[in-house]
Enzyme design. Structure first.
Site, PDB file in Angstrom:
ATOM      1  N   ASP A 263     -10.106   0.582   4.998  1.00 57.00           N
ATOM      2  CA  ASP A 263      -9.279   1.681   4.501  1.00 57.00           C
ATOM      3  C   ASP A 263      -8.432   1.207   3.323  1.00 57.00           C
ATOM      4  OD1 ASP A 263      -7.772   4.486   5.483  1.00 57.00           O
ATOM      5  OD2 ASP A 263      -6.438   3.055   4.494  1.00 57.00           O
TER       6      ASP A 263
ATOM      7  N   TYR B 292      -2.938   1.647  -3.985  1.00 58.95           N
ATOM      8  CA  TYR B 292      -2.809   0.244  -3.571  1.00 58.95           C
ATOM      9  C   TYR B 292      -3.208  -0.705  -4.697  1.00 58.95           C
ATOM     10  CZ  TYR B 292      -2.926   2.234   1.200  1.00 58.95           C
ATOM     11  OH  TYR B 292      -2.694   2.968   2.336  1.00 58.95           O
TER      12      TYR B 292
ATOM     13  N   LYS C 294      -8.117   7.098  -0.906  1.00 54.52           N
ATOM     14  CA  LYS C 294      -7.210   8.244  -0.912  1.00 54.52           C
ATOM     15  C   LYS C 294      -6.832   8.667  -2.325  1.00 54.52           C
ATOM     16  CE  LYS C 294      -5.204   6.083   3.173  1.00 54.52           C
ATOM     17  NZ  LYS C 294      -5.473   4.670   2.824  1.00 54.52           N
TER      18      LYS C 294
ATOM     19  N   HIS D 111      -3.573  11.774  -0.109  1.00 47.08           N
ATOM     20  CA  HIS D 111      -2.664  10.744   0.400  1.00 47.08           C
ATOM     21  C   HIS D 111      -1.335  11.307   0.908  1.00 47.08           C
ATOM     22  CE1 HIS D 111      -1.883   6.163  -0.169  1.00 47.08           C
ATOM     23  NE2 HIS D 111      -1.371   6.608   0.955  1.00 47.08           N
TER      24      HIS D 111
END
Length: 264
Positions: free
Chosen positions: A33, A38, A67, A100
């Site tokens: 994930d 990120y 996401k 998200h």
């Protein structure tokens, strides 16, 4: 979707995240994930390729989630953002793509884009993250497809009983992020005593609690022994009293942002 996955929030891009993902796949993880925000999708992709080679598995044996970030919400931009995420990962498609956060006045248009990606078979499944009940109610007023999952913060200090009941009724599967409260529950006496009695770590006890109470989990670690420990959950069970004791630790307390009050 495998109920146990590796999360990579705040894991540095490059070799750090690549090695973590590679090790997880070699140790048997099949769900990874990540998210655009990120900023480690390229490293995750490298780890996927290395892990598949070492484990002798093919892409269809893995389940990869990413996401849609807040700045990319809206119909056209969401479609572009999906293409960008798959390109960074080096994948033809994702198994699961999530909104998200529920950005006000944008998430319904973003959802329409995800629905079109799904209808065109460009993504295996679509879902949301950090949606409260009222966000889902708004989404479902216009949605053609019910989200497959809702990934939210959940741990012994934030049990999410009401949300779980709602998700169950709507056939939306719950996934817990920060399932260990970012380490904040490791010294809780109730959990320490429980872990000692079972011959397990506190992390293993809490992750088992998530699974037994119907939640999928995506714990994060970059340490080889922790990656192994977090998956070593299938040779013990919590009894009813132990599950109840963990449920009773609920303080409705978050370690992450409140979905009703975020500004990013």
């Amino acid at each position: 979707m495998p109920w146990l996955g590796l999360g990579v929030f705040q894991v540095e891009d490059g070799e750090t995240v690549a090695a973590s993902v590679e090790e997880a796949i070699v140790q048997g993880y099949r769900h990874i994930d990540t998210a655009a925000v990120y900023e480690n999708e390229e490293g995750v992709g490298e780890g996927i390729r290395r892990g598949m080679e070492r484990a002798g598995i093919t892409r269809d044996e893995l389940f990869i989630t990413s996401k849609l970030w807040n700045a990319d919400q809206g119909y056209e931009r969401a479609l572009e953002a999906y293409r960008e995420s798959t390109a960074r990962l080096g994948l033809d498609q994702l198994d699961l793509y999530l909104i998200h956060w529920p950005v006000e006045n944008k998430f319904t248009e973003s959802w329409r884009a995800l629905e079109d990606l799904y209808k065109e078979e460009k993504v295996g499944a679509i879902g949301v993250s950090n949606f409260q009940i009222h966000h889902l109610e708004t989404l479902l007023q216009t949605a053609e497809i019910v989200p497959a999952i809702n990934q939210v913060e959940r741990h012994p200090r934030l049990v999410q009983t009401e949300l779980f009941k709602y998700l169950t009724e709507k056939n939306i599967h719950p996934v817990a992020w920060a399932p260990l409260a970012q380490g904040g529950i490791f010294n809780e006496p109730v959990l320490v005593e429980m872990a000692e009695s079972l011959g397990k770590t506190v992390a293993q006890v809490v992750l088992k609690w998530h699974l037994q109470t119907g939640w999928a989990v995506i714990p994060k670690s970059v340490k080889k022994h922790r990656i192994y420990e977090n998956a070593d959950l299938y040779d013990f069970e919590l009894n009813e009293e132990q599950v109840k004791a963990i449920n009773e630790m609920d303080q409705h307390r978050r370690v992450g942002p409140d979905p009703d009050n975020f500004d990013f």
